[in-house]
Scaffold this active site. Structure first.
Site, mmCIF file in Angstrom:
data_model
loop_
_atom_site.group_PDB
_atom_site.id
_atom_site.type_symbol
_atom_site.label_atom_id
_atom_site.label_comp_id
_atom_site.label_asym_id
_atom_site.label_seq_id
_atom_site.Cartn_x
_atom_site.Cartn_y
_atom_site.Cartn_z
ATOM 1 N N ASP A 267 -3.430 2.818 1.465
ATOM 2 C CA ASP A 267 -3.523 1.732 0.431
ATOM 3 C C ASP A 267 -4.280 0.848 1.200
ATOM 4 O O ASP A 267 -4.735 0.579 2.061
ATOM 5 C CB ASP A 267 -1.920 1.197 0.027
ATOM 6 C CG ASP A 267 -2.097 0.560 -1.279
ATOM 7 O OD1 ASP A 267 -3.008 -0.041 -1.739
ATOM 8 O OD2 ASP A 267 -0.844 0.240 -1.760
ATOM 9 N N HIS A 268 -5.013 -0.033 -0.006
ATOM 10 C CA HIS A 268 -5.616 -1.293 0.488
ATOM 11 C C HIS A 268 -4.697 -2.238 1.182
ATOM 12 O O HIS A 268 -4.115 -2.722 0.416
ATOM 13 C CB HIS A 268 -6.363 -1.773 -0.653
ATOM 14 C CG HIS A 268 -7.233 -1.116 -1.389
ATOM 15 N ND1 HIS A 268 -7.501 -0.578 -2.695
ATOM 16 C CD2 HIS A 268 -8.401 -0.270 -0.704
ATOM 17 C CE1 HIS A 268 -8.569 0.095 -2.956
ATOM 18 N NE2 HIS A 268 -9.060 0.491 -1.583
ATOM 19 N N TYR A 437 -1.388 -2.777 -3.875
ATOM 20 C CA TYR A 437 -0.455 -1.837 -4.932
ATOM 21 C C TYR A 437 -1.256 -0.472 -5.185
ATOM 22 O O TYR A 437 -1.060 -0.256 -6.323
ATOM 23 C CB TYR A 437 0.072 -2.408 -5.927
ATOM 24 C CG TYR A 437 0.867 -3.767 -5.688
ATOM 25 C CD1 TYR A 437 1.721 -3.735 -4.445
ATOM 26 C CD2 TYR A 437 0.915 -4.988 -6.514
ATOM 27 C CE1 TYR A 437 2.400 -4.957 -4.078
ATOM 28 C CE2 TYR A 437 1.474 -6.086 -6.132
ATOM 29 C CZ TYR A 437 2.389 -6.105 -4.985
ATOM 30 O OH TYR A 437 3.139 -7.314 -4.636
ATOM 31 N N HIS A 438 -1.985 -0.023 -4.219
ATOM 32 C CA HIS A 438 -3.016 1.191 -4.607
ATOM 33 C C HIS A 438 -2.498 2.409 -3.890
ATOM 34 O O HIS A 438 -3.580 2.902 -3.125
ATOM 35 C CB HIS A 438 -4.309 0.944 -4.485
ATOM 36 C CG HIS A 438 -4.899 -0.375 -5.362
ATOM 37 N ND1 HIS A 438 -6.145 -1.149 -4.881
ATOM 38 C CD2 HIS A 438 -4.218 -0.965 -6.375
ATOM 39 C CE1 HIS A 438 -6.142 -2.148 -5.826
ATOM 40 N NE2 HIS A 438 -5.167 -1.982 -6.731
ATOM 41 N N PRO A 439 -1.351 2.894 -3.718
ATOM 42 C CA PRO A 439 -0.989 3.810 -2.672
ATOM 43 C C PRO A 439 -1.658 5.271 -3.376
ATOM 44 O O PRO A 439 -1.776 5.376 -4.594
ATOM 45 C CB PRO A 439 0.474 4.089 -2.854
ATOM 46 C CG PRO A 439 0.799 3.491 -4.150
ATOM 47 C CD PRO A 439 0.015 2.540 -4.535
#
Ligand SMILES: Cc1cc2nc3c(=O)[nH]c(=O)nc-3n(C[C@H](O)[C@H](O)[C@H](O)COP(=O)(O)OP(=O)(O)OC[C@H]3O[C@@H](n4cnc5c(N)ncnc54)[C@H](O)[C@@H]3O)c2cc1C
Length: 504
Positions: A267-268, A437-439
């Site tokens: 993720d980021h 919140y970018h898994p």
């Protein structure tokens, strides 16, 4: 209830809606989308600012958490995921980015080169119509004008150093999710409040799904898992496809030993600076109470005002190393947010974060012995270089903000505080950072999947969502998830036509 279809799409989120729309284009196609959560007919979904409330919802957010992560101070970090039609795209900030052309070329997979992907985005954007946020706060406009060299009216781009007000997938001041752009016009059958437990098989051929309540649905031509980066690998593992030892420990019969399922999770990473001061951004102050009181009417009558804000209004991309492509993305929110556990506190201010565009750390998602709990280990800062870059990113962001012309609205840094530098800053980031919140990456193309999204070793089974990204895109992941759904939907449609099997 009808129980037999041609294709079953599991999950009505950003990617699943696009898959369903692509499949439903086939003449006579019987496509069914099965969504664990409710419909998205809720005013908080439509009103852009409503996402602040939705993040607290137990019904519309899966509210997952990581396991304690050693390199991040032994902390659990929250992993919100939308649980309704539109998926995470119904609780997200609607910021629209394709990623960079180099992102896709680096995947090195047939059918995913930048030219092909860019053409697919044209189809996606014809339905989603992303456009510049119509009424940004003056602070967001000021932030967006921070680089003299770039046009302040153009959106920022991850392709080069740039800043600007974001483009978003809103229409007429309201959220326009993949459920609006793809699913509703498609005519696909939709079953909500129906959680899939596992895929059913005859030998290695997927034949349908079993729901949590025991109901069985059949899919003549195949099943497409679009349940997102956390739940798609969980469904695969509950279906006997995953690392054999973990499956046995959970009491699940092994169908395909696939160690790649759940691996490559990333993720980021993100860390935010909070600024607080009178007369700066939106917030809870006596002076702003009349504006808050008016805002529902403003939104209902004119689709404007602070409730029409997606909160994440502007941002920037910049490099840390000389002559490098952007390594950091900043999201700018003209809102005061709490940093001590509460989302809303008294006062006014703004927020700007540092997110690494291409983190090096990789984690893993495992299935718990209860077979229901995803053990999510993002391994945040497992690679020390990620933490080094976060520190450098904060230092760079502070410099950029100091030069930004916020006029009379500038506020001092309240958290972590301008005096927190060097080792203290590093420790603060290590013990406070979260993610954007970018898994992604848990069922990667080229790993457990072939380049069409088909599960290796199985027939009639595909995965199409953010989990298939072998490497994360250099910005927010919603538009890429829709593009992935659209593309894999095309591959699945082709697989049903023997003359069209053109990509291995
Ligand atoms: C708070 C937040 C803010 C974000 N902001 C942005 C942003 O501004 N811009 C951006 O580009 N990206 C943003 N993102 C990320 C982006 O929204 C996601 O990357 C994208 O939505 C992922 O799409 P997906 O199809 O993989 O999964 P999702 O959209 O999450 O869809 C998965 C769907 O499957 C359903 N499902 C799960 N398990 C089951 C099951 N067992 N049975 C049936 N259904 C199931 C879920 O309920 C959900 O509807 C944000 C994410 C969050 C959480």
């Amino acid at each position: 209830m009808q129980t037999e279809f041609d294709h079953i799409v599991v999950g009505g989120g950003s990617a699943g809606c696009a898959v369903a729309a692509r499949l439903a284009e086939q003449p006579g196609a019987r496509v069914c989308v099965i969504e664990a959560g409710p419909s998205d007919r809720d005013i908080r979904v439509k009103v852009p600012f409503g996402l602040v409330n939705l993040l607290g919802s137990d019904r519309r957010n899966w509210k997952r958490k990581t396991v304690p992560m050693a390199a991040a101070g032994g902390r659990e970090v929250s992993v919100p995921r939308g649980r309704m039609l539109g998926g995470s795209g119904s609780i997200n900030s609607m910021v629209w980015f394709r990623g960079t052309r180099a992102d896709f070329d680096a995947w090195g997979l047939p059918g995913w080169d930048a030219d092909t992907v860019w053409a697919a985005y044209e189809d996606v954007e014809a339905r989603m119509t992303p456009a510049r946020l119509p009424h940004p706060h003056p602070l967001s406009e000021a932030f967006g004008a921070m680089f003299a060299a770039n046009d302040p009216h153009a959106p920022p781009t991850p392709e080069r150093e740039s800043a600007g007000v974001f483009h978003t997938n809103m229409r007429n001041g309201a959220r326009w999710s993949a459920a609006d752009g793809f699913l509703r016009p498609s005519g696909a059958r939709v079953i909500t409040n129906a959680e899939v437990d596992h895929v059913t098989f005859e030998g290695t051929r997927a034949t349908g799904v079993t729901l949590r309540d025991g109901r069985r649905l059949m899919a003549r031509a195949g099943v497409i898992l679009s349940a997102g980066s956390i739940e798609s690998p969980m469904i695969l593992m509950r279906s006997g496809i995953g690392p054999a030892d973990d499956l046995r420990a959970a009491g699940i019969a092994v169908r395909i030993d696939a160690t790649g399922v759940g691996a490559n999770l990333h993720d980021h990473p993100g860390f935010g600076l909070h600024f607080k001061g009178q007369g700066s951004g939106y917030g809870l102050t006596l002076a702003q109470l009349p504006a808050w009181a008016l805002s529902p009417f403003q939104w209902l009558l004119m689709r404007s005002g602070r409730l029409a804000s997606n909160t994440v209004e502007a941002g920037a991309f910049y490099a840390l190393d000389h002559n490098a492509a952007p390594q950091v993305q900043t999201h700018f929110l003209p809102f005061l947010m709490g940093w001590q556990g509460r989302a809303i506190i008294w006062g006014s201010g703004y927020f700007a974060d540092v997110c690494l565009c291409q983190p090096r750390s990789r984690g893993r998602l495992r299935i718990g012995v209860d077979r229901d709990t995803p053990l999510i280990d993002l391994n945040l800062f497992g690679e020390a270089k990620d933490l080094d870059d976060m520190v450098r990113g904060v230092e760079k962001l502070r410099g950029l903000l100091a030069k930004t012309d916020f006029k009379g609205r500038r506020a001092p840094e309240a958290f972590p505080g301008a005096d927190v530098t060097g080792d203290a800053l590093r420790e603060t980031i290590r013990t406070r950072a979260g993610t954007a919140y970018h898994p992604v990456g848990t069922v990667a193309l080229g790993g457990p999947l072939d380049a069409t999204g088909a599960v290796r070793g199985a027939q009639n089974l595909w995965v199409a969502d953010a989990s298939v990204m072998p490497r994360i895109t250099t910005a927010n992941t919603n538009a890429p998830s829709m593009m992935i759904g659209w593309q894999i939907g095309g591959f699945v449609a082709n697989a049903a036509r023997p003359d069209q099997r053109n990509i291995a």
